[in-house]
Write a protein that holds these residues in place. Sequence first.
Motif, PDB file in Angstrom:
ATOM      1  N   GLY A  30      -8.531  70.576 -82.197  1.00  0.00           N
ATOM      2  CA  GLY A  30      -9.897  70.426 -81.710  1.00  0.00           C
ATOM      3  C   GLY A  30      -9.987  70.354 -80.209  1.00  0.00           C
ATOM      4  N   ILE A  31     -10.721  69.378 -79.750  1.00  0.00           N
ATOM      5  CA  ILE A  31     -10.885  69.158 -78.308  1.00  0.00           C
ATOM      6  C   ILE A  31      -9.769  68.224 -77.870  1.00  0.00           C
ATOM      7  N   VAL A  32      -8.835  68.763 -77.116  1.00  0.00           N
ATOM      8  CA  VAL A  32      -7.675  67.994 -76.663  1.00  0.00           C
ATOM      9  C   VAL A  32      -7.903  67.545 -75.220  1.00  0.00           C
ATOM     10  N   ILE A  33      -7.718  66.262 -74.982  1.00  0.00           N
ATOM     11  CA  ILE A  33      -7.915  65.680 -73.652  1.00  0.00           C
ATOM     12  C   ILE A  33      -6.567  65.210 -73.140  1.00  0.00           C
ATOM     13  N   ILE A  34      -6.128  65.772 -72.027  1.00  0.00           N
ATOM     14  CA  ILE A  34      -4.847  65.385 -71.430  1.00  0.00           C
ATOM     15  C   ILE A  34      -5.128  64.344 -70.348  1.00  0.00           C
ATOM     16  N   GLY A  35      -4.773  63.107 -70.632  1.00  0.00           N
ATOM     17  CA  GLY A  35      -5.007  62.014 -69.704  1.00  0.00           C
ATOM     18  C   GLY A  35      -5.990  61.021 -70.285  1.00  0.00           C
ATOM     19  N   ALA A  36      -5.558  59.778 -70.437  1.00  0.00           N
ATOM     20  CA  ALA A  36      -6.408  58.749 -71.049  1.00  0.00           C
ATOM     21  C   ALA A  36      -6.701  57.634 -70.064  1.00  0.00           C
ATOM     22  N   GLY A  37      -6.956  58.032 -68.821  1.00  0.00           N
ATOM     23  CA  GLY A  37      -7.397  57.058 -67.834  1.00  0.00           C
ATOM     24  C   GLY A  37      -8.889  56.805 -67.983  1.00  0.00           C
ATOM     25  N   MET A  38      -9.532  56.416 -66.891  1.00  0.00           N
ATOM     26  CA  MET A  38     -10.952  56.083 -66.956  1.00  0.00           C
ATOM     27  C   MET A  38     -11.801  57.303 -67.296  1.00  0.00           C
ATOM     28  N   ALA A  39     -11.418  58.475 -66.808  1.00  0.00           N
ATOM     29  CA  ALA A  39     -12.193  59.686 -67.087  1.00  0.00           C
ATOM     30  C   ALA A  39     -11.935  60.188 -68.506  1.00  0.00           C
ATOM     31  N   GLY A  40     -10.677  60.358 -68.870  1.00  0.00           N
ATOM     32  CA  GLY A  40     -10.332  60.920 -70.170  1.00  0.00           C
ATOM     33  C   GLY A  40     -10.771  60.059 -71.336  1.00  0.00           C
ATOM     34  N   SER A  41     -10.527  58.759 -71.249  1.00  0.00           N
ATOM     35  CA  SER A  41     -10.896  57.874 -72.361  1.00  0.00           C
ATOM     36  C   SER A  41     -12.407  57.776 -72.493  1.00  0.00           C
ATOM     37  N   ILE A 306     -11.917  67.146 -65.391  1.00  0.00           N
ATOM     38  CA  ILE A 306     -12.775  66.079 -64.878  1.00  0.00           C
ATOM     39  C   ILE A 306     -11.930  65.030 -64.170  1.00  0.00           C
ATOM     40  N   GLY A 307     -12.565  64.269 -63.280  1.00  0.00           N
ATOM     41  CA  GLY A 307     -11.909  63.119 -62.686  1.00  0.00           C
ATOM     42  C   GLY A 307     -11.245  63.393 -61.353  1.00  0.00           C
ATOM     43  N   GLU A 308     -10.270  62.571 -61.038  1.00  0.00           N
ATOM     44  CA  GLU A 308      -9.619  62.629 -59.735  1.00  0.00           C
ATOM     45  C   GLU A 308      -8.748  63.857 -59.548  1.00  0.00           C
ATOM     46  N   CYS A 309      -8.499  64.598 -60.624  1.00  0.00           N
ATOM     47  CA  CYS A 309      -7.645  65.782 -60.510  1.00  0.00           C
ATOM     48  C   CYS A 309      -8.420  67.014 -60.070  1.00  0.00           C
ATOM     49  N   ILE A 310      -9.745  66.950 -60.011  1.00  0.00           N
ATOM     50  CA  ILE A 310     -10.522  68.169 -59.783  1.00  0.00           C
ATOM     51  C   ILE A 310     -10.926  68.353 -58.325  1.00  0.00           C
ATOM     52  N   GLU A 311     -11.329  69.577 -58.039  1.00  0.00           N
ATOM     53  CA  GLU A 311     -11.925  69.930 -56.750  1.00  0.00           C
ATOM     54  C   GLU A 311     -13.130  70.819 -57.027  1.00  0.00           C
ATOM     55  N   ARG A 312     -14.236  70.495 -56.421  1.00  0.00           N
ATOM     56  CA  ARG A 312     -15.440  71.307 -56.570  1.00  0.00           C
ATOM     57  C   ARG A 312     -16.031  71.578 -55.199  1.00  0.00           C
ATOM     58  N   PHE A 317     -12.639  63.816 -55.593  1.00  0.00           N
ATOM     59  CA  PHE A 317     -13.418  62.687 -56.091  1.00  0.00           C
ATOM     60  C   PHE A 317     -12.500  61.525 -56.458  1.00  0.00           C
ATOM     61  N   GLY A 318     -12.715  60.384 -55.794  1.00  0.00           N
ATOM     62  CA  GLY A 318     -11.898  59.217 -56.083  1.00  0.00           C
ATOM     63  C   GLY A 318     -12.704  57.986 -56.432  1.00  0.00           C
ATOM     64  N   MET A 319     -14.037  58.139 -56.548  1.00  0.00           N
ATOM     65  CA  MET A 319     -14.908  57.014 -56.855  1.00  0.00           C
ATOM     66  C   MET A 319     -15.373  57.102 -58.307  1.00  0.00           C
ATOM     67  N   VAL A 320     -15.736  55.959 -58.867  1.00  0.00           N
ATOM     68  CA  VAL A 320     -16.106  55.900 -60.279  1.00  0.00           C
ATOM     69  C   VAL A 320     -17.394  56.659 -60.563  1.00  0.00           C
ATOM     70  N   ALA A 321     -18.399  56.520 -59.707  1.00  0.00           N
ATOM     71  CA  ALA A 321     -19.718  57.102 -59.991  1.00  0.00           C
ATOM     72  C   ALA A 321     -19.683  58.611 -60.207  1.00  0.00           C
ATOM     73  N   PRO A 322     -19.077  59.399 -59.304  1.00  0.00           N
ATOM     74  CA  PRO A 322     -19.053  60.842 -59.553  1.00  0.00           C
ATOM     75  C   PRO A 322     -18.204  61.226 -60.753  1.00  0.00           C
ATOM     76  N   VAL A 323     -17.141  60.479 -61.020  1.00  0.00           N
ATOM     77  CA  VAL A 323     -16.308  60.784 -62.191  1.00  0.00           C
ATOM     78  C   VAL A 323     -17.106  60.551 -63.474  1.00  0.00           C
ATOM     79  N   ASN A 324     -17.865  59.467 -63.526  1.00  0.00           N
ATOM     80  CA  ASN A 324     -18.707  59.216 -64.696  1.00  0.00           C
ATOM     81  C   ASN A 324     -19.751  60.319 -64.865  1.00  0.00           C
ATOM     82  N   GLN A 325     -20.264  60.804 -63.747  1.00  0.00           N
ATOM     83  CA  GLN A 325     -21.244  61.883 -63.813  1.00  0.00           C
ATOM     84  C   GLN A 325     -20.603  63.164 -64.345  1.00  0.00           C
ATOM     85  N   GLN A 326     -19.348  63.416 -63.944  1.00  0.00           N
ATOM     86  CA  GLN A 326     -18.627  64.581 -64.462  1.00  0.00           C
ATOM     87  C   GLN A 326     -18.433  64.466 -65.975  1.00  0.00           C
TER      88      GLN A 326
END
Length: 492
Positions: A30-41, A306-312, A317-326
């Motif tokens: 199915g939908i596989v998520i690699i990384g179970a930090g704050m963004a992935g979980s 999504i999260g701290e690994c991305i570039e747009r 992005f290293g703050m919680v608010a934009p990661v939650n928005q992603q």
Amino acid sequence: MSLSISQAATTVDIHTNNHALASGHQKNAGIVIIGAGMAGSRFAIELARTQSNDDKSRLPITLISKEPHVGYNRIMLSPVLAGDTAFEDTYLYDNSEYEQLGITVLAGVAVETIDTKCQCIELDDGQTFNYAKLVMATGSTARVIPFPNHTAKGVHVFRDLADVTALMDYARQGKTGLVIGGGVLGLEAACALAAQGASMTVIHMDGYVLNRQLDLPAAELLQAELSRRGVDLAVSAHTEAIEMNDAGEVCGLSLKDGHTLAADFIVMAVGVIPNTALAKQSGLEVNRGIVVDNFMHTSCPNVYAIGECIEREGELFGMVAPVNQQVDTLVTVLKDALIENDINVIDSKATVPDHWVPFVSKPLSLKLKVSGMSAFSAGQIAFDDEAADTVETLVYRQPALNHYHCLYLKENKLIGAVLYGDTSDGSFYSQLIIDNVDITPIKDTLIFGEAYCHLDEITLNNSPTTEVDVEFNDTEKNINHHKVAELLEDAL
């Protein structure tokens, strides 16, 4: 496969049906998520909440965590280090929530390879899974500056539970430590370790700490409070090399000005680097981070990030608010996901479904809160000489309480804010900046916060005092804050 996650202790135990996994090929993980930090979980939980268990077309969700600890709040490591919070209280979700929502969690395993053509992943324990959609939430790694002897025993970062455990051991022995980096993480680490018994000094290369987020008056108040808490500062200090003894252990830090500071351990708090190696190896477009579009698509069909690994658009992005928005954006994209249907708009102008909500980057705010020591900043607070001539400042000071507020205005719009001591109006000011609000009707009361700004009939400009200064560029207007409070009480 049966799954049990124990989050009451400091480890997560995964029990699996080895026979079921041995075949390896679960045709639809199915939908596989690699990384179970704050963004992935968070993404796994929020996506599962949108899906109906009765829906036969519902794709399963698989969450893969390299760390044995799944879905904890990394921001809460500072109070854990200070002894104010137990690690088990940092988990974002109970293990029962994953189970009830039907999320398969694989912890303590890493993804070795991704075959984007076959839509298959292989784990480091030999398991292989097919995916319908793949979400990269690989986060970031603490940056380590390669000073001479940076691999010496006693050099640490502050990123996960293992770091917390090692640093607490030094502190409880009353050791002498140095923190390289005067940003939020560095200051929080230094304060936490000092509270636990270590002798701490922060090494910062600029003229004052948090120089990117605070102006000088706010930083000076913060630095005075750090001193009262037993944290020394070495500002405008540039590291030359880490010193170590014959046993390969840290014994000090040499600065470029010739001084050497003694130390039993060193913490590097100098930022993070997006984890992109797996994405790059898999053929995804990577710059500083994994490149995504407004809907979190990567350059490869059916792969998102999504999260701290991305570039747009060049932004990390290293703050919680934009990661939650992603996370929220990607939930709108994948909540009705079909295996055979993918709209990748990163290199095209494809029409997207109406229910997709694009990610829009917003001005960031910073909050620092360490055991009663609070600071906040938002928007632009630093200007060159030419720009400074067009900026108006409103300044409020209450020295007895160590409160300081400074607002930066341009063309009757709030463009920046710095608060120290009382930061309760931070969200209010931040929203005014984001919304580009014309503050003309509330300009006279703006410095006193949201509660006063709806009382436009109160005129503050002509009340004398010696306690509170409101500065408009170089012209000071004195205001009796106590008299203002009395008037406001009468008005209410």
